[in-house]
Design a protein around this motif. Structure first.
Motif, mmCIF file in Angstrom:
data_model
loop_
_atom_site.group_PDB
_atom_site.id
_atom_site.type_symbol
_atom_site.label_atom_id
_atom_site.label_comp_id
_atom_site.label_asym_id
_atom_site.label_seq_id
_atom_site.Cartn_x
_atom_site.Cartn_y
_atom_site.Cartn_z
ATOM 1 N N GLN A 171 14.829 2.665 4.222
ATOM 2 C CA GLN A 171 14.338 3.663 3.265
ATOM 3 C C GLN A 171 13.135 4.434 3.783
ATOM 4 N N LEU A 172 12.608 4.025 4.930
ATOM 5 C CA LEU A 172 11.414 4.673 5.478
ATOM 6 C C LEU A 172 11.803 5.967 6.183
ATOM 7 N N ASP A 173 11.147 7.053 5.832
ATOM 8 C CA ASP A 173 11.416 8.348 6.443
ATOM 9 C C ASP A 173 10.843 8.360 7.867
ATOM 10 N N THR A 174 11.705 8.518 8.845
ATOM 11 C CA THR A 174 11.238 8.521 10.239
ATOM 12 C C THR A 174 10.339 9.714 10.541
ATOM 13 N N ALA A 175 10.368 10.740 9.676
ATOM 14 C CA ALA A 175 9.478 11.883 9.891
ATOM 15 C C ALA A 175 8.016 11.451 9.809
ATOM 16 N N GLN A 176 7.726 10.438 9.004
ATOM 17 C CA GLN A 176 6.351 9.941 8.922
ATOM 18 C C GLN A 176 5.901 9.383 10.267
ATOM 19 N N LEU A 177 6.790 8.686 10.947
ATOM 20 C CA LEU A 177 6.450 8.141 12.257
ATOM 21 C C LEU A 177 6.235 9.265 13.273
ATOM 22 N N GLU A 178 7.088 10.282 13.194
ATOM 23 C CA GLU A 178 6.951 11.394 14.134
ATOM 24 C C GLU A 178 5.656 12.171 13.898
ATOM 25 N N VAL A 179 5.303 12.372 12.626
ATOM 26 C CA VAL A 179 4.057 13.077 12.314
ATOM 27 C C VAL A 179 2.856 12.267 12.787
ATOM 28 N N ALA A 180 2.873 10.962 12.526
ATOM 29 C CA ALA A 180 1.759 10.122 12.963
ATOM 30 C C ALA A 180 1.629 10.122 14.476
ATOM 31 N N SER A 181 2.766 10.105 15.175
ATOM 32 C CA SER A 181 2.719 10.135 16.637
ATOM 33 C C SER A 181 2.214 11.469 17.147
ATOM 34 N N LEU B 32 0.129 13.373 15.740
ATOM 35 C CA LEU B 32 -1.300 13.484 15.465
ATOM 36 C C LEU B 32 -2.143 12.581 16.362
ATOM 37 N N GLY B 33 -1.492 11.911 17.283
ATOM 38 C CA GLY B 33 -2.219 11.107 18.261
ATOM 39 C C GLY B 33 -2.321 9.634 17.940
ATOM 40 N N ALA B 34 -1.633 9.150 16.902
ATOM 41 C CA ALA B 34 -1.678 7.731 16.571
ATOM 42 C C ALA B 34 -0.849 6.932 17.567
ATOM 43 N N GLY B 35 -1.408 5.837 18.059
ATOM 44 C CA GLY B 35 -0.693 4.975 18.979
ATOM 45 C C GLY B 35 0.272 4.059 18.243
ATOM 46 N N PRO B 36 1.105 3.316 18.992
ATOM 47 C CA PRO B 36 2.085 2.430 18.349
ATOM 48 C C PRO B 36 1.447 1.402 17.418
ATOM 49 N N ALA B 37 0.329 0.799 17.846
ATOM 50 C CA ALA B 37 -0.311 -0.215 17.004
ATOM 51 C C ALA B 37 -0.806 0.390 15.696
ATOM 52 N N ARG B 38 -1.367 1.586 15.759
ATOM 53 C CA ARG B 38 -1.877 2.239 14.549
ATOM 54 C C ARG B 38 -0.735 2.658 13.636
ATOM 55 N N ILE B 39 0.374 3.113 14.218
ATOM 56 C CA ILE B 39 1.536 3.491 13.408
ATOM 57 C C ILE B 39 2.066 2.273 12.657
ATOM 58 N N VAL B 40 2.143 1.143 13.363
ATOM 59 C CA VAL B 40 2.628 -0.084 12.716
ATOM 60 C C VAL B 40 1.686 -0.501 11.600
ATOM 61 N N ARG B 41 0.372 -0.421 11.861
ATOM 62 C CA ARG B 41 -0.612 -0.905 10.904
ATOM 63 C C ARG B 41 -0.734 0.003 9.680
ATOM 64 N N VAL C 2 1.416 2.859 8.839
ATOM 65 C CA VAL C 2 2.618 3.497 8.291
ATOM 66 C C VAL C 2 3.701 2.466 7.968
ATOM 67 N N ILE C 3 4.036 1.620 8.935
ATOM 68 C CA ILE C 3 5.161 0.699 8.746
ATOM 69 C C ILE C 3 4.777 -0.496 7.885
ATOM 70 N N LEU C 4 3.630 -1.118 8.182
ATOM 71 C CA LEU C 4 3.248 -2.336 7.470
ATOM 72 C C LEU C 4 3.086 -2.128 5.968
ATOM 73 N N PRO C 5 2.446 -1.048 5.484
ATOM 74 C CA PRO C 5 2.371 -0.866 4.018
ATOM 75 C C PRO C 5 3.737 -0.790 3.346
ATOM 76 N N GLU C 6 4.714 -0.171 4.027
ATOM 77 C CA GLU C 6 6.064 -0.103 3.465
ATOM 78 C C GLU C 6 6.760 -1.458 3.486
#
Length: 294
Positions: A189-199, A201-210, A212-216
């Motif tokens: 159910q997670l929109d992959t566009a959120q991951l692309e936007v975060a990436s 904007l310069g967010a690294g993999p660890a920050r994206i997980v922490r 964007v992904i973890l709250p969901e």
């Protein structure tokens, strides 16, 4: 005009009278399943509770509870059950979260087949996984066989399956898919566009997980972790099939008291305690699942 009003009143009266009849019919249809539930489940449970208050000397008293609670074997079994269940739950949450992220967000050949296999894995009996681990890490398993064949030693180094750590490994191996299933549903159910936007904007993999992904994933983690905790508290087959003689959990203590010692009041006391803990945690699981929508 008057006749129309009179007709409406009669219609309303007849309609209001049919409501209690429908309710009575529904109540009658509910009686057979309630009766079956009472005979098959509630009555045996009532017998267990009653037996826990019936010492061998006769009468009704709290003596079985006093004796069991004062015994070192019960306290040890309770401690072992709690720490194994908690350790297995933490291990399943960490491993399940990592594996679910890989399946959901890392494209690789056969990813969909692996996701479907997770559903199939849920139907496997627990002792089957334990037997597989015995074939690999048992005293006469593949790992020890390869070691003795390569080094010429008389014995291999892998003997941990008969220890609490072996039970912990078997429980984590078996129960991890129970965490992965709700996680995969949440990640779908997670929109992959959120991951692309975060990436972008310069967010690294660890920050994206922490961020964007973890709250969901938190509601699914809570639901899956609660379910695993309840199931680990009641697990019997894994402990039995690993052959860990020094590992005694509450279900194993019930088996020991009832079958080996014929101490049925003590066995019923331990069973009542196990039921109380399980029902409490299951209620927590239902609340978490309802809020998570799992």
């Amino acid at each position: 005009m008057a006749s129309a009003v009179t007709g409406d009143v009669r219609t309303a009266a007849s309609g209001s009278g049919s409501v209690p009849k429908r309710r009575t019919g529904r109540n009658l249809w509910s009686l057979p399943p309630v009766a079956v539930l009472a005979v098959v489940f509630l009555y045996p449970l009532l017998l267990v509770v009653r037996q826990s208050f019936s010492p061998d000397e006769g009468g009704t008293s709290f003596a079985p509870y006093t004796e069991v609670f004062a015994s070192a074997s019960f306290r040890s079994a309770l401690t072992t059950t709690v720490w194994l269940a908690a350790g297995a739950t933490v291990g399943c949450l960490v491993l399940g979260f990592v594996l679910a992220m890989v399946i959901a967000f890392v494209p690789f050949p056969g990813g969909k087949a692996v996701a479907r296999f997770v559903d199939v894995f849920l139907s496997f009996p627990s002792f089957l996984i334990t037997l597989a681990l015995l074939f690999i890490y048992g005293n006469s398993g593949m790992a020890n066989g390869l070691w003795t064949g390569a080094t010429g030693a008389a014995d291999g180094p892998f003997h941990f399956l008969t220890t609490p750590w072996g039970v912990l490994l078997a429980e984590i191996t078996y129960f991890t898919p129970f965490v992965m299933r709700p996680l995969l549903a949440a990640f779908s159910q997670l929109d992959t566009a959120q991951l692309e936007v975060a990436s972008s904007l310069g967010a690294g993999p660890a920050r994206i997980v922490r961020q964007v992904i973890l709250p969901e994933a938190l509601p699914a983690l809570a639901a899956g972790g609660s379910l695993v905790l309840v199931m680990c508290l009641n697990e019997f087959g894994i402990v039995l099939f690993t052959g860990a003689k020094g590992v005694t959990t509450l279900p194993m203590l019930v088996y020991s008291k009832a079958i080996l010692e014929s101490d049925y009041p003590a066995a019923c006391v331990v069973a009542v305690v196990n039921i109380a803990i399980s029902v409490g945690l299951y209620s927590l699981y239902r609340v978490v699942s309802r809020r998570a929508g799992a």
